[in-house]
Design a protein around this motif. Structure first.
Motif, PDB file in Angstrom:
ATOM      1  N   PHE A  26     -60.706 -26.836 -73.566  1.00 10.63           N
ATOM      2  CA  PHE A  26     -60.062 -28.131 -73.330  1.00 10.63           C
ATOM      3  C   PHE A  26     -58.546 -28.015 -73.454  1.00 10.63           C
ATOM      4  N   THR A  27     -57.821 -28.572 -72.476  1.00 14.16           N
ATOM      5  CA  THR A  27     -56.350 -28.527 -72.489  1.00 14.16           C
ATOM      6  C   THR A  27     -55.724 -29.909 -72.441  1.00 14.16           C
ATOM      7  N   GLY A  28     -56.527 -30.970 -72.508  1.00 12.04           N
ATOM      8  CA  GLY A  28     -55.977 -32.314 -72.508  1.00 12.04           C
ATOM      9  C   GLY A  28     -56.434 -33.142 -71.327  1.00 12.04           C
ATOM     10  N   THR A  29     -56.245 -34.453 -71.464  1.00 12.36           N
ATOM     11  CA  THR A  29     -56.678 -35.403 -70.446  1.00 12.36           C
ATOM     12  C   THR A  29     -55.488 -35.892 -69.624  1.00 12.36           C
ATOM     13  N   PRO A  30     -55.564 -35.814 -68.294  1.00 10.45           N
ATOM     14  CA  PRO A  30     -54.490 -36.377 -67.476  1.00 10.45           C
ATOM     15  C   PRO A  30     -54.393 -37.887 -67.669  1.00 10.45           C
ATOM     16  N   ALA A  31     -53.203 -38.412 -67.545  1.00 10.92           N
ATOM     17  CA  ALA A  31     -52.985 -39.856 -67.693  1.00 10.92           C
ATOM     18  C   ALA A  31     -51.772 -40.269 -66.874  1.00 10.92           C
ATOM     19  N   TYR A  32     -51.753 -41.544 -66.508  1.00 12.03           N
ATOM     20  CA  TYR A  32     -50.571 -42.112 -65.879  1.00 12.03           C
ATOM     21  C   TYR A  32     -49.428 -42.149 -66.898  1.00 12.03           C
ATOM     22  N   GLU A  33     -48.212 -42.127 -66.398  1.00 13.22           N
ATOM     23  CA  GLU A  33     -47.063 -42.300 -67.285  1.00 13.22           C
ATOM     24  C   GLU A  33     -47.105 -43.708 -67.884  1.00 13.22           C
ATOM     25  N   PRO A  34     -46.931 -43.833 -69.199  1.00 12.64           N
ATOM     26  CA  PRO A  34     -46.959 -45.167 -69.812  1.00 12.64           C
ATOM     27  C   PRO A  34     -45.833 -46.042 -69.285  1.00 12.64           C
ATOM     28  N   ASP A  35     -46.169 -47.298 -69.025  1.00  9.16           N
ATOM     29  CA  ASP A  35     -45.219 -48.234 -68.422  1.00  9.16           C
ATOM     30  C   ASP A  35     -45.387 -49.598 -69.080  1.00  9.16           C
ATOM     31  N   PRO A  36     -44.333 -50.147 -69.684  1.00 10.39           N
ATOM     32  CA  PRO A  36     -44.447 -51.444 -70.367  1.00 10.39           C
ATOM     33  C   PRO A  36     -44.908 -52.582 -69.464  1.00 10.39           C
ATOM     34  N   ARG A  37     -44.786 -52.415 -68.141  1.00 12.32           N
ATOM     35  CA  ARG A  37     -45.211 -53.486 -67.233  1.00 12.32           C
ATOM     36  C   ARG A  37     -46.713 -53.723 -67.295  1.00 12.32           C
ATOM     37  N   TRP A  38     -47.456 -52.736 -67.838  1.00 14.31           N
ATOM     38  CA  TRP A  38     -48.903 -52.884 -67.931  1.00 14.31           C
ATOM     39  C   TRP A  38     -49.335 -53.467 -69.276  1.00 14.31           C
ATOM     40  N   VAL A  39     -48.400 -53.960 -70.054  1.00 14.59           N
ATOM     41  CA  VAL A  39     -48.735 -54.672 -71.289  1.00 14.59           C
ATOM     42  C   VAL A  39     -48.756 -56.161 -70.950  1.00 14.59           C
ATOM     43  N   GLU A  72     -44.864 -44.100 -78.988  1.00  7.12           N
ATOM     44  CA  GLU A  72     -46.059 -44.687 -79.605  1.00  7.12           C
ATOM     45  C   GLU A  72     -47.290 -44.405 -78.765  1.00  7.12           C
ATOM     46  N   TRP A  73     -47.147 -44.473 -77.441  1.00  2.00           N
ATOM     47  CA  TRP A  73     -48.286 -44.163 -76.575  1.00  2.00           C
ATOM     48  C   TRP A  73     -48.676 -42.690 -76.725  1.00  2.00           C
ATOM     49  N   GLU A  74     -47.699 -41.808 -76.759  1.00  2.00           N
ATOM     50  CA  GLU A  74     -47.984 -40.378 -76.890  1.00  2.00           C
ATOM     51  C   GLU A  74     -48.695 -40.079 -78.200  1.00  2.00           C
ATOM     52  N   GLU A  75     -48.317 -40.768 -79.268  1.00  3.22           N
ATOM     53  CA  GLU A  75     -48.985 -40.564 -80.553  1.00  3.22           C
ATOM     54  C   GLU A  75     -50.429 -41.070 -80.486  1.00  3.22           C
ATOM     55  N   TRP A  76     -50.632 -42.232 -79.856  1.00  2.61           N
ATOM     56  CA  TRP A  76     -52.000 -42.738 -79.662  1.00  2.61           C
ATOM     57  C   TRP A  76     -52.833 -41.728 -78.891  1.00  2.61           C
ATOM     58  N   HIS A  77     -52.276 -41.178 -77.830  1.00  4.94           N
ATOM     59  CA  HIS A  77     -53.013 -40.235 -76.995  1.00  4.94           C
ATOM     60  C   HIS A  77     -53.317 -38.953 -77.758  1.00  4.94           C
ATOM     61  N   ARG A  78     -52.353 -38.458 -78.537  1.00  2.29           N
ATOM     62  CA  ARG A  78     -52.587 -37.246 -79.325  1.00  2.29           C
ATOM     63  C   ARG A  78     -53.725 -37.452 -80.322  1.00  2.29           C
ATOM     64  N   GLN A  79     -53.711 -38.601 -80.989  1.00  2.00           N
ATOM     65  CA  GLN A  79     -54.758 -38.862 -81.979  1.00  2.00           C
ATOM     66  C   GLN A  79     -56.131 -38.951 -81.323  1.00  2.00           C
ATOM     67  N   LYS A  80     -56.192 -39.609 -80.178  1.00  2.62           N
ATOM     68  CA  LYS A  80     -57.473 -39.725 -79.471  1.00  2.62           C
ATOM     69  C   LYS A  80     -57.982 -38.353 -79.033  1.00  2.62           C
ATOM     70  N   GLU A  81     -57.088 -37.525 -78.500  1.00  3.10           N
ATOM     71  CA  GLU A  81     -57.479 -36.184 -78.060  1.00  3.10           C
ATOM     72  C   GLU A  81     -57.923 -35.328 -79.247  1.00  3.10           C
ATOM     73  N   ALA A  82     -57.259 -35.504 -80.395  1.00  2.00           N
ATOM     74  CA  ALA A  82     -57.608 -34.718 -81.573  1.00  2.00           C
ATOM     75  C   ALA A  82     -59.029 -35.016 -82.034  1.00  2.00           C
ATOM     76  N   VAL A  83     -59.432 -36.266 -81.974  1.00  2.00           N
ATOM     77  CA  VAL A  83     -60.800 -36.632 -82.344  1.00  2.00           C
ATOM     78  C   VAL A  83     -61.791 -36.072 -81.322  1.00  2.00           C
ATOM     79  N   LEU A  84     -61.495 -36.259 -80.058  1.00  2.00           N
ATOM     80  CA  LEU A  84     -62.380 -35.788 -78.993  1.00  2.00           C
ATOM     81  C   LEU A  84     -62.613 -34.286 -79.072  1.00  2.00           C
ATOM     82  N   ALA A  85     -61.529 -33.534 -79.284  1.00  2.00           N
ATOM     83  CA  ALA A  85     -61.601 -32.074 -79.249  1.00  2.00           C
ATOM     84  C   ALA A  85     -61.604 -31.452 -80.638  1.00  2.00           C
ATOM     85  N   GLY A  86     -61.871 -32.247 -81.658  1.00  2.00           N
ATOM     86  CA  GLY A  86     -61.969 -31.711 -83.011  1.00  2.00           C
ATOM     87  C   GLY A  86     -63.132 -30.738 -83.127  1.00  2.00           C
ATOM     88  N   PRO A  87     -63.198 -29.981 -84.215  1.00  2.00           N
ATOM     89  CA  PRO A  87     -64.263 -28.981 -84.379  1.00  2.00           C
ATOM     90  C   PRO A  87     -65.663 -29.535 -84.170  1.00  2.00           C
TER      91      PRO A  87
END
Length: 273
Positions: free
Chosen positions: A127-140, A14-29
């Motif tokens: 653009f090749t993507g944004t670095p991010a920490y590995e998602p961790d449920p402890r941060w919810v 779910e986090w990866e899908e959120w990140h993909r969608q955000k990147e798609a908007v940022l780097a859209g045409p």
């Protein structure tokens, strides 16, 4: 595989899908990475290299005066000569087409601006993507919304020096981390009832972008409970380009702890994967 393992797999997906969608908007045409200029308008009609026409800010709103051989599209209709975009509300944007380019006409901090968005802009195409920490449920984390008696106007700085933004704050969000309670001033989120916080922390300027990160928070439940998923602490456009007018966090939102999750410094700003 245990139930906990399955849940963690779903959480990461779910986090990866959120990140993909955000990147798609940022780097859209015509996303933020396609912007080639941030042009501040005044009463003098001015031409810019990356847009057609001469642009000005008048009492009637933003006006463009096109030469005989120039044409834009507005709401799907071809426009020649003079066009009045009208008076824009603060933080509003309208768009005009010019070939494969979209021209954003907007108001930020009380000033009319024009921002052309060219799909071929090098910042976008490289653009090749944004670095991010590995998602961790402890941060919810579970928090609590503390509404004000009435919304308060909060003035914050901006990524552009000398510019200010004013937002209505409906209240604060309180949460605990390692036994210590913290409060963040919240602004209205993307959907009715949702919240958004801008913040910095001890990772800011070290592993995360120095000026700000944002966190979207779903609307509080009937008892005021909220969920803060710091894995989704996101960069604003100013983390990638100087052609953004992003707001800065209010002073009380500068956390004295390290939020070691979420998006990191973009590669475009010297970040590392």
């Amino acid at each position: 595989m245990t139930v906990q393992d399955v849940d963690r797999v779903s959480f990461v997906q779910e986090w990866e899908e959120w990140h993909r969608q955000k990147e798609a908007v940022l780097a859209g045409p015509h996303g933020f990475l396609a912007i080639t200029g941030l042009h501040w308008l005044d009463g003098e009609p001015t031409r810019f290299e990356d847009a057609p026409g001469a642009w000005s800010s008048t009492a009637e709103g933003v006006v463009v005066e096109l030469a005989e051989d120039e044409e834009i599209t507005v709401d799907g209709h071809a426009v020649r000569g003079r066009h009045d975009f009208g008076v824009l509300a603060e933080r509003a944007s309208v768009y005009a087409g010019w070939g494969d380019t979209v021209i954003e006409v907007a108001k930020r901090g009380g000033h009319d601006i024009v921002r052309p968005r060219h799909p071929g802009n090098a910042l976008r195409t490289a653009f090749t993507g944004t670095p991010a920490y590995e998602p961790d449920p402890r941060w919810v984390l579970t928090g609590r919304f503390l509404p004000f008696d009435a919304p308060r106007a909060v003035t914050v700085g901006a990524a552009v020096e000398g510019l200010e933004h004013v937002y209505d704050s409906p209240g604060q969000v309180e949460f605990e981390l390692a036994g210590t309670a913290y409060r963040l001033t919240a602004f209205n989120g993307k959907a009715p009832g949702d919240l958004m916080v801008l913040f910095t922390d001890r990772t800011s300027g070290v592993t995360t972008y120095a000026a700000n990160r944002s966190l979207q928070i779903a609307a509080p439940d009937g008892e005021g409970a909220v969920t803060l998923d710091f894995n989704r602490a996101a960069n604003l456009p100013c983390a990638y380009t100087d052609l953004a007018t992003c707001p800065l966090p209010p002073a009380e939102n500068r956390l004295p702890v390290a939020i070691e999750t979420g998006e990191r410094i973009p590669l475009e700003r010297g970040g590392r994967r």
